[in-house]
Design an enzyme around this catalytic site. Structure first.
Site, mmCIF file in Angstrom:
data_model
loop_
_atom_site.group_PDB
_atom_site.id
_atom_site.type_symbol
_atom_site.label_atom_id
_atom_site.label_comp_id
_atom_site.label_asym_id
_atom_site.label_seq_id
_atom_site.Cartn_x
_atom_site.Cartn_y
_atom_site.Cartn_z
ATOM 1 N N ASP A 136 62.845 60.719 -47.270
ATOM 2 C CA ASP A 136 61.881 59.848 -48.216
ATOM 3 C C ASP A 136 61.190 59.274 -48.035
ATOM 4 O O ASP A 136 61.041 58.428 -46.437
ATOM 5 C CB ASP A 136 61.959 59.248 -49.675
ATOM 6 C CG ASP A 136 62.606 60.728 -50.520
ATOM 7 O OD1 ASP A 136 62.347 61.719 -50.445
ATOM 8 O OD2 ASP A 136 63.508 60.447 -51.827
ATOM 9 N N HIS A 137 59.577 59.077 -47.943
ATOM 10 C CA HIS A 137 58.691 58.387 -47.183
ATOM 11 C C HIS A 137 59.282 56.441 -47.230
ATOM 12 O O HIS A 137 59.188 55.773 -46.181
ATOM 13 C CB HIS A 137 57.244 58.240 -48.275
ATOM 14 C CG HIS A 137 56.290 57.241 -47.482
ATOM 15 N ND1 HIS A 137 56.066 56.086 -48.272
ATOM 16 C CD2 HIS A 137 55.216 56.601 -46.511
ATOM 17 C CE1 HIS A 137 55.528 54.651 -47.628
ATOM 18 N NE2 HIS A 137 55.041 55.682 -46.505
#
Length: 302
Positions: A136-137
């Site tokens: 994820d970011h």
């Protein structure tokens, strides 16, 4: 120098059709079609042949895959990549927090995939970024990238048979009661959101193992430092499972965590184990906890 990806195989059977050998070498029918029509090449002992050629024991088969084209939405960018390992097949990098693995509508540039394309361009590779393990970011740590579609196919098979192992470390709210446990709870998309996931009966099977490393307080707030192992790779799996357990990740405001102590979910991929897709050699990579998470643990008190 030919930028196309090329592999050599030695025929192990006498009288076998080249087509059958390619199947045993896990080269898909789609790949064979691309080789035939999109600029690839099949040779036996240096001579071009089609898939109906009958092999002899010990023949040297060379498979040259057609050059790959990246998607129009994936811009080539040059910048810093923290490379942990690289060979002709795979690339292991360490992703910082606040960086996308692949471009998104909110972050169309600056992703790991953009930088990998620039890295490949500098190497003269006719390839694109094939992400094997995505983060994820706001999650940091190790991720694996295949340097060719065929390698991506092999690593995909390994993932489906659970032959790629990933371990994470995280800091969650509250004191987890049990020192170790396995969360087995199906995950699906939340009906009211295009982003959020949740544990739901009609979701996909998901399993996460949790081991407590340390229970502590930070400014009177109870927290637990944990290690996690994924057995499946569902979107937001660790974040959803920990929130479901009643212990959301510190910093994960999407799933109930607080950003008072850290400006992202406190989650880091610390270990990646994979058998090399071409040699089957076991490879293991590790990553230290980043400063923002380490600071929370060091500031803690029993």
């Amino acid at each position: 120098m030919d930028p196309r990806f090329t592999l050599q195989f030695i025929a192990k059977k006498d009288g076998q059709l080249l087509r059958e050998a390619l199947q045993e070498w896990r080269i898909s029918k789609r790949a064979v079609t691309a080789i035939k029509f999109d600029g690839g090449l099949l040779t036996v002992n240096g001579v071009e042949h089609n898939v109906r050629y009958i092999l002899q024991l010990g023949d040297c088969v060379e498979v040259t895959f057609p050059p790959e084209k990246k998607s129009d939405g994936l811009a080539v960018e040059h910048g810093d990549l923290t490379i942990v390992y690289e060979d002709e097949a795979i690339l292991i990098v360490e992703k910082p927090a606040h960086q996308n693995t692949i471009p998104s509508r909110e972050h169309p540039t600056g992703s790991i995939a953009n930088l990998v394309c620039g890295h490949f361009q500098q190497q003269g590779l006719a390839s694109t970024a094939h992400i094997v393990t995505r983060l994820d970011h706001d999650t940091s740590g190790l991720l694996c990238i295949a340097k060719h579609a065929y390698i991506h196919h092999l690593t995909g098979l390994a993932q489906r048979s659970r032959e790629i192992s990933r371990k994470y470390e995280a800091i969650v709210h509250g004191h987890i009661e049990h020192d170790s446990q396995s969360i087995i709870a199906p995950i699906g998309r939340k009906k009211t959101s295009i982003i959020e996931r949740e544990v739901r009966a009609d979701g996909q099977y998901a399993q996460t193992d949790v081991t407590v490393l340390k229970r502590f307080f930070l400014n009177s707030e109870p927290m637990t430092y944990i290690r996690l192992q994924l057995h499946t790779g569902r979107t937001h799996q660790i974040r959803v499972h920990m929130a479901y357990l009643g212990h959301p990740l510190v910093g994960d405001d999407l799933y109930g965590g607080s950003r008072h102590f850290i400006d992202r979910q406190a989650l880091h991929c610390v270990s990646l184990e994979i058998a090399h897709p071409l040699t089957n050699e076991p490879l293991q990579f590790t990553s230290m906890l980043p400063d923002d998470m380490l600071r929370l643990v060091k500031l803690s008190c029993l």
